[in-house]
Design an enzyme around this catalytic site. Structure first.
Site, PDB file in Angstrom:
ATOM      1  N   TYR A   1      99.113 -43.841 -22.787  1.00  0.00           N
ATOM      2  CA  TYR A   1      98.956 -44.884 -23.795  1.00  0.00           C
ATOM      3  C   TYR A   1      98.219 -44.463 -25.056  1.00  0.00           C
ATOM      4  CZ  TYR A   1      97.307 -49.283 -25.882  1.00  0.00           C
ATOM      5  OH  TYR A   1      97.014 -50.293 -26.748  1.00  0.00           O
TER       6      TYR A   1
ATOM      7  N   SER B   1     103.957 -49.028 -27.459  1.00  0.00           N
ATOM      8  CA  SER B   1     103.622 -48.012 -26.458  1.00  0.00           C
ATOM      9  C   SER B   1     104.662 -47.909 -25.350  1.00  0.00           C
ATOM     10  CB  SER B   1     102.244 -48.295 -25.865  1.00  0.00           C
ATOM     11  OG  SER B   1     102.198 -49.596 -25.310  1.00  0.00           O
TER      12      SER B   1
ATOM     13  N   CYS C   1      92.086 -36.541 -19.167  1.00  0.00           N
ATOM     14  CA  CYS C   1      92.457 -37.929 -18.890  1.00  0.00           C
ATOM     15  C   CYS C   1      93.970 -38.139 -18.995  1.00  0.00           C
ATOM     16  CB  CYS C   1      91.730 -38.840 -19.867  1.00  0.00           C
ATOM     17  SG  CYS C   1      92.256 -40.570 -19.805  1.00  0.00           S
TER      18      CYS C   1
ATOM     19  N   GLY D   1      90.918 -46.006 -32.946  1.00  0.00           N
ATOM     20  CA  GLY D   1      89.781 -46.893 -33.158  1.00  0.00           C
ATOM     21  C   GLY D   1      89.914 -47.635 -34.473  1.00  0.00           C
TER      22      GLY D   1
ATOM     23  N   ASN E   1      83.724 -38.530 -29.396  1.00  0.00           N
ATOM     24  CA  ASN E   1      84.771 -39.240 -28.671  1.00  0.00           C
ATOM     25  C   ASN E   1      84.500 -39.050 -27.183  1.00  0.00           C
ATOM     26  OD1 ASN E   1      88.302 -38.644 -28.008  1.00  0.00           O
ATOM     27  ND2 ASN E   1      87.112 -40.487 -27.702  1.00  0.00           N
ATOM     28  N   GLY E   2      84.271 -40.146 -26.480  1.00  0.00           N
ATOM     29  CA  GLY E   2      83.994 -40.052 -25.051  1.00  0.00           C
ATOM     30  C   GLY E   2      82.874 -40.983 -24.652  1.00  0.00           C
TER      31      GLY E   2
ATOM     32  N   CYS F   1      87.923 -43.412 -29.387  1.00  0.00           N
ATOM     33  CA  CYS F   1      87.499 -42.991 -30.721  1.00  0.00           C
ATOM     34  C   CYS F   1      88.318 -41.780 -31.132  1.00  0.00           C
ATOM     35  CB  CYS F   1      86.010 -42.612 -30.739  1.00  0.00           C
ATOM     36  SG  CYS F   1      84.893 -43.986 -30.377  1.00  0.00           S
TER      37      CYS F   1
ATOM     38  N   CYS G   1      92.698 -36.232 -14.613  1.00  0.00           N
ATOM     39  CA  CYS G   1      91.866 -37.306 -14.065  1.00  0.00           C
ATOM     40  C   CYS G   1      92.714 -38.570 -13.995  1.00  0.00           C
ATOM     41  CB  CYS G   1      90.634 -37.543 -14.933  1.00  0.00           C
ATOM     42  SG  CYS G   1      89.634 -38.973 -14.406  1.00  0.00           S
TER      43      CYS G   1
ATOM     44  N   CYS H   1      91.323 -44.117 -12.740  1.00  0.00           N
ATOM     45  CA  CYS H   1      91.646 -45.540 -12.918  1.00  0.00           C
ATOM     46  C   CYS H   1      92.732 -45.987 -11.943  1.00  0.00           C
ATOM     47  CB  CYS H   1      92.047 -45.831 -14.358  1.00  0.00           C
ATOM     48  SG  CYS H   1      93.309 -44.737 -15.022  1.00  0.00           S
TER      49      CYS H   1
ATOM     50  N   ASP I   1     106.801 -51.561 -19.888  1.00  0.00           N
ATOM     51  CA  ASP I   1     105.514 -51.412 -20.563  1.00  0.00           C
ATOM     52  C   ASP I   1     104.745 -50.292 -19.882  1.00  0.00           C
ATOM     53  OD1 ASP I   1     103.602 -51.890 -22.469  1.00  0.00           O
ATOM     54  OD2 ASP I   1     102.871 -53.758 -21.611  1.00  0.00           O
ATOM     55  N   ASP I   2     103.638 -49.876 -20.534  1.00  0.00           N
ATOM     56  CA  ASP I   2     102.885 -48.733 -20.006  1.00  0.00           C
ATOM     57  C   ASP I   2     101.870 -49.126 -18.950  1.00  0.00           C
ATOM     58  OD1 ASP I   2     100.088 -49.073 -21.472  1.00  0.00           O
ATOM     59  OD2 ASP I   2     101.662 -49.495 -22.909  1.00  0.00           O
TER      60      ASP I   2
ATOM     61  N   CYS J   1      87.327 -47.201 -16.034  1.00  0.00           N
ATOM     62  CA  CYS J   1      87.040 -45.847 -16.517  1.00  0.00           C
ATOM     63  C   CYS J   1      85.652 -45.827 -17.139  1.00  0.00           C
ATOM     64  CB  CYS J   1      88.068 -45.425 -17.566  1.00  0.00           C
ATOM     65  SG  CYS J   1      87.695 -43.836 -18.352  1.00  0.00           S
TER      66      CYS J   1
END
Length: 468
Positions: A250, A291, A244, A35, A110-111, A9, A444, A447, A353-354, A390
């Site tokens: 990305y 990306s 993050c 978003g 957002n979160g 978001c 962090c 993932c 790619d990412d 995540c």
């Protein structure tokens, strides 16, 4: 549908500008990449809050210019949403706005709150009635119960109950509050425009409205803006910040400054390190747009292999489209990407790619590139294998759906049909991104590593896979 993590978001807020809602609209426009499901704006005229929310893109929801005469006042907040908690439904569109004993308040988030369901269950048992399935609504229910005198004290008391990732903006009739969780998972920046204070998830929103970037909101910091100016608080206990790292990989726009560094430069560095770790004899480096572009440029510069745009993206594809009755192979990918045969035919191609999530899209793209005449295809990914979901505000599949959680790199290579596959190592990622320059700590990377800095109050669905 693309095989990607979904953007979470974006939030925006401004206090003290006569064109607050118009500027919020532009800010959300700049944050649209975070978003595309829904959006909304709430404004304050000093005595009342006014709202407009809807499903769809910013330009569609706010198509009618007369809306801005109703969104009057010199302060407003806005939100663009991709749901990570709660269904895709009009009732979940933010900012959430409520009336309670102390007046009106709106919040944009957002979160993701990892203990939201636990808190919600307790609130419902004590009589609360929820009108959404969003985790954000627990905040306003908690806020209505806190008896502290000042808004800052009430918000801080509420946020001591919840855990997880949050960058929040609250709006009342006379105040705007911006706050970031102690770990600083999600970005939030502070700026100024013609004497008005501005907040946004990313600095690219400031560039569009020509606001001055002042600084990032610090992890664990709460900023209250009123007619008396800006006041900063640090109401939470000190923890090690863990922003993050996927924002750099990305989510954020390349032209944004996130966690103290320009995203574009970080992504190029990912590509440089990747080229050192997984060199290959090839004729051309092509990105999967958009990306993968900065990392591909970095890979090309480090390796000396020419960079070319071998895949062209259609930027005008909506969320849904009608497929013809006569079947077209790989239709979902081909409607978004098309190969440039002149760049690819007869060449040994490095495709950058990412990330790879499920692997289905990568497989289709590689087959499409091979059909365009590529002699060899070497897939390079500018992040480590994504093996863990995540829970801090990114919509990821369950662990069993993540291909790298149950398959080796060579098995993934065979599945996607590339001639070779190389992922950026976790050590290479950490080398390239460094440490956050704001608040210290480290990024962090749960993932990739499976280490979750904020623990959960209850087992998740992945627990049978040994995640906890």
């Amino acid at each position: 549908m693309f095989d990607k993590f979904q953007d979470e978001c974006g939030v925006f807020g401004i206090f003290g500008h006569p064109e607050a809602s118009n500027l919020t609209y532009l800010g959300l426009y700049a944050l649209q990449h975070r978003g595309q499901e829904s959006c909304g704006i709430v404004s304050s005229d000093g005595g009342n809050l006014h709202a407009h929310r809807g499903m769809g893109l910013v330009a569609d929801v706010f198509r009618d210019e007369s809306l801005f005469s109703r969104l009057c006042g010199s302060s407003s907040i806005g939100h663009v949403r991709y749901s990570t908690a709660g269904t895709s439904d009009l009732k979940n569109v933010q900012p959430i706005m409520v009336d309670y004993l102390r007046g009106s308040i709106a919040v944009a988030h957002n979160g993701n709150l990892v203990n939201a369901q636990e808190v919600r269950n307790e609130l419902e048992l004590s009589g609360s009635i929820f009108s959404t399935t969003s985790d954000t609504e627990v905040l306003v229910h908690l806020l209505a119960r806190v008896q502290a005198d000042s808004l800052a004290e009430r918000v801080s008391e509420v946020l001591k109950v919840v855990r997880g990732a949050y960058s929040l903006v609250f709006l009342t009739e006379t105040r705007l509050v911006a706050v970031r969780d102690p770990n600083g998972f999600r970005p939030l920046v502070l700026g100024k425009l013609d004497g008005a204070y501005v907040f946004a998830s990313e600095s690219c929103a400031f560039d569009l409205i020509e606001a001055e970037f002042i600084r990032e909101v610090e992890p664990g910091e709460m900023i209250v803006i009123s007619k008396d100016g800006l006041q900063s608080y640090h109401p939470f206990g000190k923890v090690t910040p863990t922003p993050c790292v996927f924002e750099h990989i990305y989510f954020a726009r390349p032209d944004s400054i996130i966690f103290g560094r320009q995203v574009y430069g970080v992504r190029k560095e990912f590509g440089r390190v990747l080229a050192r770790e997984f060199a290959v004899d090839a004729d051309v480096v092509i990105p999967i747009p958009d990306s993968g572009v900065p990392a591909a440029i970095g890979y090309a510069e480090e390796s000396g292999i020419p960079f070319q745009l071998g895949l062209i993206r259609n930027h005008y594809v909506g969320r849904t489209f009608i497929e013809p009755q006569q079947s077209i192979r790989h239709f979902g990918v081909k409607i978004k990407l098309n190969p440039v045969r002149e760049v690819i035919e007869g060449k040994r191609v490095v495709v950058v790619d990412d990330s790879i999530v499920r692997g289905t899209t990568a497989r289709k793209i590689i087959k499409m590139v091979r059909a365009a005449g590529a002699r060899e295809i070497h897939m390079r990914i500018s992040s480590p294998p994504t093996s863990f979901p995540c829970y801090y505000g990114i919509d990821t599949p369950t662990r069993k759906e993540l291909i790298s959680s149950s398959h080796t790199v060579e098995e993934i290579n065979r599945y996607i049909t590339s001639d070779s596959l190389g992922y950026l190592s976790l050590e290479g990622l950490r080398e390239a991104v460094g440490d956050p320059s704001i608040g210290g700590g480290h990024f962090c990377d749960a993932c990739f590593s499976g280490y979750y800095p904020v623990k959960f109050p209850r087992l998740k669905a992945d627990s049978q896979l040994g995640l906890f």
